[in-house]
Design an enzyme around this catalytic site. Structure first.
Site, PDB file in Angstrom:
ATOM      1  N   SER A   1       0.859  -1.180   0.000  1.00 51.61           N
ATOM      2  CA  SER A   1       0.000   0.000   0.000  1.00 51.61           C
ATOM      3  C   SER A   1       0.894   1.229   0.000  1.00 51.61           C
ATOM      4  O   SER A   1       2.113   1.121   0.152  1.00 51.61           O
ATOM      5  CB  SER A   1      -0.858   0.006   1.255  1.00 51.61           C
ATOM      6  OG  SER A   1      -0.006   0.196   2.376  1.00 51.61           O
ATOM      7  N   LYS A   2       0.277   2.379  -0.125  1.00 50.98           N
ATOM      8  CA  LYS A   2       1.060   3.624  -0.135  1.00 50.98           C
ATOM      9  C   LYS A   2       1.875   3.771   1.125  1.00 50.98           C
ATOM     10  O   LYS A   2       3.040   4.151   1.099  1.00 50.98           O
ATOM     11  CB  LYS A   2       0.128   4.825  -0.266  1.00 50.98           C
ATOM     12  CG  LYS A   2      -0.296   5.018  -1.684  1.00 50.98           C
ATOM     13  CD  LYS A   2      -0.510   6.469  -1.998  1.00 50.98           C
ATOM     14  CE  LYS A   2      -0.552   6.607  -3.501  1.00 50.98           C
ATOM     15  NZ  LYS A   2      -1.514   7.552  -3.969  1.00 50.98           N
ATOM     16  N   ARG A   3       1.237   3.445   2.237  1.00 46.68           N
ATOM     17  CA  ARG A   3       1.911   3.558   3.534  1.00 46.68           C
ATOM     18  C   ARG A   3       3.167   2.680   3.561  1.00 46.68           C
ATOM     19  O   ARG A   3       4.160   2.973   4.182  1.00 46.68           O
ATOM     20  CB  ARG A   3       0.922   3.122   4.612  1.00 46.68           C
ATOM     21  CG  ARG A   3       1.422   3.173   6.032  1.00 46.68           C
ATOM     22  CD  ARG A   3       0.246   2.972   6.972  1.00 46.68           C
ATOM     23  NE  ARG A   3      -0.431   1.706   6.717  1.00 46.68           N
ATOM     24  CZ  ARG A   3      -0.073   0.544   7.260  1.00 46.68           C
ATOM     25  NH1 ARG A   3       0.933   0.504   8.095  1.00 46.68           N
ATOM     26  NH2 ARG A   3      -0.729  -0.564   6.985  1.00 46.68           N
ATOM     27  N   HIS A   4       3.084   1.561   2.851  1.00 43.79           N
ATOM     28  CA  HIS A   4       4.191   0.610   2.830  1.00 43.79           C
ATOM     29  C   HIS A   4       5.257   0.957   1.804  1.00 43.79           C
ATOM     30  O   HIS A   4       6.249   0.259   1.691  1.00 43.79           O
ATOM     31  CB  HIS A   4       3.661  -0.785   2.458  1.00 43.79           C
ATOM     32  CG  HIS A   4       2.870  -1.399   3.549  1.00 43.79           C
ATOM     33  ND1 HIS A   4       1.798  -2.227   3.302  1.00 43.79           N
ATOM     34  CD2 HIS A   4       2.984  -1.311   4.878  1.00 43.79           C
ATOM     35  CE1 HIS A   4       1.296  -2.619   4.447  1.00 43.79           C
ATOM     36  NE2 HIS A   4       1.991  -2.075   5.416  1.00 43.79           N
ATOM     37  N   GLY A   5       5.007   1.940   0.976  1.00 43.96           N
ATOM     38  CA  GLY A   5       6.029   2.287  -0.002  1.00 43.96           C
ATOM     39  C   GLY A   5       5.593   2.143  -1.449  1.00 43.96           C
ATOM     40  O   GLY A   5       6.416   2.233  -2.352  1.00 43.96           O
TER      41      GLY A   5
END
Ligand code: GLU
Length: 481
Positions: free
Chosen positions: A242-246
């Site tokens: 996800s975005k949070r994960h990169g």
């Protein structure tokens, strides 16, 4: 004679160059470069509504930033539509494709039925052997592959191993839509063939397409390229990235202050390994990279690892090069324009001189710039809370009394200023720290910085004395001093 390796990176320009795409590009690049081959770039812009100029620019820019160059001009898939149609025409003539006059309603009903009966083939092949004379008037046909009904289709994948599909489960899929546009499946095969691609390295979400594309190659009597379907990148917890994960565009990593060489090193280790080696020069990775050492399970994205690699590359970098990288990143930072305006040759020289101690403390270029802020801050310096708390009236008096001793120095070096401050501290009977900390607060606006005597040297005599005077309690120096 062995065949020259030709790989390609084939992004769809419907979004930015995300991290997974960048890794696919890197693997293709390394594989080709390590074998004296070529890497080609094909922009798959056939989705006219979703493909944008901005996305194309972002992809080219991202590849360039990462140092992944391609051979020759980029190929734009949409421009090749006539060639795609011509190949389908040849297939019709050869009898390896046929016209299908099904209406959308008929197709929907067929799919429903297939689903109800748990069949994998969604299209029942009803126009496969039908007499073209039956064609209904006024309906434009789609053109389908006359896929084998029995037997197997096998992909000898360099990463996934030998993967086999039963042909009875594969549809007569569409090659050319009724509006005359080629499908992705057809366009990719024709382009890869025409571009002389020998190795297709891409995400394993395309593995099933590998089987269908193999059928097209076989129908056309063309050589099937070597396939390598690489596992996707997952988040640190194993879930979808996800975005949070990169799951960000490469441009976001640049703006976070990562160096392209660190990014490349990080990406090459995402799913590929070479013993326990973690750090690779470009030459080392080009020499060592190969497809069988790509793991079959998804790689996990790990920001901490990327950060520590970046810290490593920053510490290794020559000071002048780091300042070059800072200049390169400025246009991509929100505060970049204001900073760029301050980068006079004199300021650049100060930055280079400050790099050895600043880079020890920073993991990204952004942190490096943050650490260097005191160099280019405007007077009077804004003080952070801790610095303000340190600058008590007593401390400001000490600064006032110290200034004449510093101003009298013939040499403005860290050794000379240190000597003067030590003598002053002794005369006053105070510890060195009792002077050094207020000095730091007054000179940098903070309570952490490189060594204070180094700061004095970096800032130079005039700027240092001016900053100290800004914070000193004004008034006459007591007669006892
Ligand atoms: N354009 C496809 C994508 O971006 C890749 C096609 C391929 O590599 O064959 O997913």
């Amino acid at each position: 004679m062995t065949e020259t390796v030709v790989t390609r990176f084939a992004p769809s320009p419907t979004g930015f160059l995300h991290i997974g795409g960048a890794r696919t590009a890197l693997f293709n690049w390394l594989y080709a470069r390590g074998r004296g081959g070529k890497m080609l770039l094909r922009i798959e812009d056939t989705d006219r509504e979703r493909s944008t100029k901005e996305a194309i620019d972002a992809i080219l820019d991202g590849l360039t930033w990462l140092g992944l160059d391609w051979d020759g001009e980029a190929v734009y898939q949409f421009a090749r539509v006539e060639r795609h149609r011509a190949v389908v025409e040849e297939m019709l003539t050869a009898g390896t494709a046929y016209r299908c006059y099904c209406t959308p309603e008929e197709l929907e009903a067929m799919r429903e039925e297939a689903r109800r009966e748990g069949k994998k083939r969604l299209y029942d092949g009803r126009w496969r052997d039908r007499d073209p004379a039956d064609a209904p008037a006024g309906i434009k046909p789609a053109i389908r592959l006359k896929a084998p009904l029995t037997g197997e289709t096998t992909v000898d994948d360099q990463v996934q191993g030998r993967v086999t599909w039963q042909n009875e489960n594969l549809d007569d899929f569409v090659l050319l839509r009724s509006d005359g546009t080629p499908t992705y499946m057809l366009a990719v095969v024709v382009d890869d063939h025409d571009m002389g691609v020998t190795h297709v390295i891409r995400g394993d979400d395309h593995l099933n397409n590998g089987a269908r594309q193999t059928q097209i190659y076989q129908a056309l009597g063309w050589n099937v390229p070597v396939f390598a379907h690489i596992p996707l990148i997952h988040g640190p917890d194993g879930s979808k990235l996800s975005k949070r994960h990169g799951a960000l565009g490469v441009d976001a990593y640049r703006a976070m202050g990562y160096l392209p060489q660190a990014m490349r090193n990080y990406l090459v280790r995402l799913g590929w390994s070479h013993g326990d080696q973690e750090i690779f020069s470009t030459e080392e990775m080009t020499d060592a990279f190969d497809l069988p050492q790509i793991g079959r399970s998804p790689a996990r994205f790990d920001f901490a690892k990327l950060e520590s690699l970046n810290g490593h590359y920053m510490r290794e970098a020559a000071d002048i090069d780091l300042v070059g990288e800072i200049k390169r990143v400025l246009p991509h930072l929100a505060a970049g324009a204001a900073l760029a305006a301050k980068l006079t040759p004199d300021m650049e020289a100060k930055l280079v001189a400050a790099m050895p101690s600043l880079k020890e403390r920073a993991k990204t270029l952004v942190e490096l710039l943050e650490g260097a802020k005191f160099l280019y801050a405007d007077r009077p310096l804004p003080l952070d809370d801790k610095a303000a708390a340190l600058l008590t009236v007593e401390a400001r008096k000490l600064i006032r009394d110290l200034v004449p001793a510093l101003a009298a120095l013939a040499d403005w070096t860290s050794t000379a200023t240190e000597q003067a401050v030590r003598v002053f501290a002794e005369e006053r009977g105070v510890k060195l720290g009792a002077i050094a900390q207020p000095l730091r607060a007054a000179l940098t606006g903070r309570v952490t910085s490189p060594g204070i005597f180094e700061v004095l040297q970096l800032l130079g005599r005039d700027e240092s004395l001016a900053r100290l005077n800004d914070q000193a309690v004004q008034g006459a120096v007591p007669a006892t001093a």
